[in-house]
Scaffold this active site. Structure first.
Site, short mmCIF file in Angstrom:
data_model
loop_
_atom_site.label_atom_id
_atom_site.label_comp_id
_atom_site.label_asym_id
_atom_site.label_seq_id
_atom_site.Cartn_x
_atom_site.Cartn_y
_atom_site.Cartn_z
N ASP A 1 69.45 -25.55 30.80
CA ASP A 1 68.84 -25.64 32.13
C ASP A 1 67.86 -26.81 32.20
O ASP A 1 67.86 -27.60 33.16
CB ASP A 1 68.14 -24.32 32.45
CG ASP A 1 67.47 -24.33 33.82
OD1 ASP A 1 68.15 -24.65 34.81
OD2 ASP A 1 66.28 -24.04 33.91
N GLU B 1 75.33 -23.71 31.52
CA GLU B 1 74.03 -24.20 31.04
C GLU B 1 73.94 -24.12 29.52
O GLU B 1 73.43 -25.06 28.87
CB GLU B 1 72.91 -23.38 31.68
CG GLU B 1 72.73 -23.65 33.17
CD GLU B 1 71.64 -22.80 33.79
OE1 GLU B 1 71.14 -23.17 34.87
OE2 GLU B 1 71.29 -21.76 33.20
#
Length: 346
Positions: free
Chosen positions: A67, A135
């Site tokens: 992320d 992610e």
């Protein structure tokens, strides 16, 4: 156990790992150096796997790292691609590119969802699981080959082949309209509250707004126009509605309290029984009450005609309600009287 069976069992893990190498090559565009990072990136917490020390084995830590890397890399790409654009535009474009919905769709299109290890339930339409795995995959790429490899993956594999960055950037999502639609559908009172109106260091006007749903504060937004600020506040509110069940509970609790207050009567209706205590009873009323008390089973209430003061004075002497009712004739008497009348006619 025969030798061929032993060899086949030994080959099985290598065959599976070779298939994983090949699948990852198709997805990320190069062969991994350290396959263990990618195995972990594809392991959902629902598997319940643990290491030799009893600690959970899943992709949540890699998801956190990925992320952060996506924000940095995509921010870098957007910064270079849209020269001269303001910070608000760049932030909005990056948010669209790295949103959970976008990443989930990318994971499905790339075939990444087919490699996720979970508890066996179907996850092909779970955008959150797929987005998280994307992610985590970026986190694995960073640990395996560094920042430049993540940059190449996003530029050459994602933006060059799967996403048109210009279309994404200039696609206007009317968050305010979506929020208004939701509030009207659920009969929720929605207002915008201006938080500030000032100028920045360059003299440009800056506005700040918050959304109030049934008086409960939702998201906040700041922009160079009222429209931009309200859009950002609406977007944040929509995100909270999707992610925070307690926020929704607070809104509908406030709505329930408001509608309860609106439904309460503004005044208590007068007690008619109390008013009757002040009505002067006429002589006829008194006689009816006396008759009802003496003959409770046969006394019938009589409809009272409108009276004048003069009538009230005469009522005391009116005996019309007292009469003798002779017995009704029998059926035989009625027939006999009818026959006599018929023969009497000429």
């Amino acid at each position: 156990m025969r030798l061929n069976d032993i060899i086949a069992r030994l080959k099985l893990p290598f065959r599976k790992e070779k298939e994983l190498f090949s699948s990852l090559r198709d997805i990320i565009g190069f062969y991994p150096n350290h396959i263990e990072h990618y195995k972990l990136a594809l392991m959902h917490k629902s598997t319940g796997a643990r290491n030799e020390k009893g600690r959970p084995l899943n992709n949540e830590r890699l998801e956190f790292l990925g992320d952060a890397m996506l924000d940095a890399v995509v921010g870098h790409i957007v910064f270079e691609h849209f020269k001269g654009k303001r910070e608000g535009f760049l932030t909005n474009t990056r948010s669209k590119l790295v949103s959970r919905e976008t990443l989930g769709k990318l994971a499905e299109e790339m075939g990444l969802t087919e490699l996720i290890q979970s508890n066996g339930h179907s996850h092909s339409h779970n955008s959150y699981m797929a987005g998280n795995a994307f992610e985590a995959l970026v986190g694995a790429i960073y640990l395996d080959q560094g920042y430049d490899a993540v940059m190449r993956f996003m530029k050459k594999r994602i933006l060059a082949q799967m996403i048109n960055i210009d279309k994404v950037a200039f696609k206007e999502v009317n968050f305010k309209s979506k929020l208004l639609e939701w509030s009207q559908k659920n009969r929720v009172k929605m207002t915008f509250n201006m938080l500030k109106q000032e100028k920045d260091k360059q003299g440009s006007p800056v506005f700040g707004f918050s959304v109030l749903l049934e008086g409960v504060e939702g998201g906040k937004g700041q922009g160079y126009s009222k429209k931009e600020a309200q859009q950002l506040a609406s977007k944040e509110t929509l995100q909270r509605l999707r992610r925070e069940p307690q926020f929704i509970d607070a809104i509908f609790a406030a709505k329930s309290e408001r509608t309860k207050m609106e439904e309460e009567p503004t005044a208590v209706a007068p007690d008619l029984e109390a008013e009757r205590e002040f009505i002067v009873k006429t002589a006829a009323d008194k006689r009816q009450e006396a008759a009802a008390s003496e003959h409770p089973t046969t006394a019938q209430p009589q409809k009272k005609a409108q009276t004048t003061p003069a009538d009230n004075e005469a009522d005391e002497f009116d005996l019309s309600d007292i009469s003798h009712n002779p017995a009704e004739p029998s059926r035989e008497d009625i027939i006999a009287a009818a026959e006599a009348a018929a023969f009497a006619e000429k």
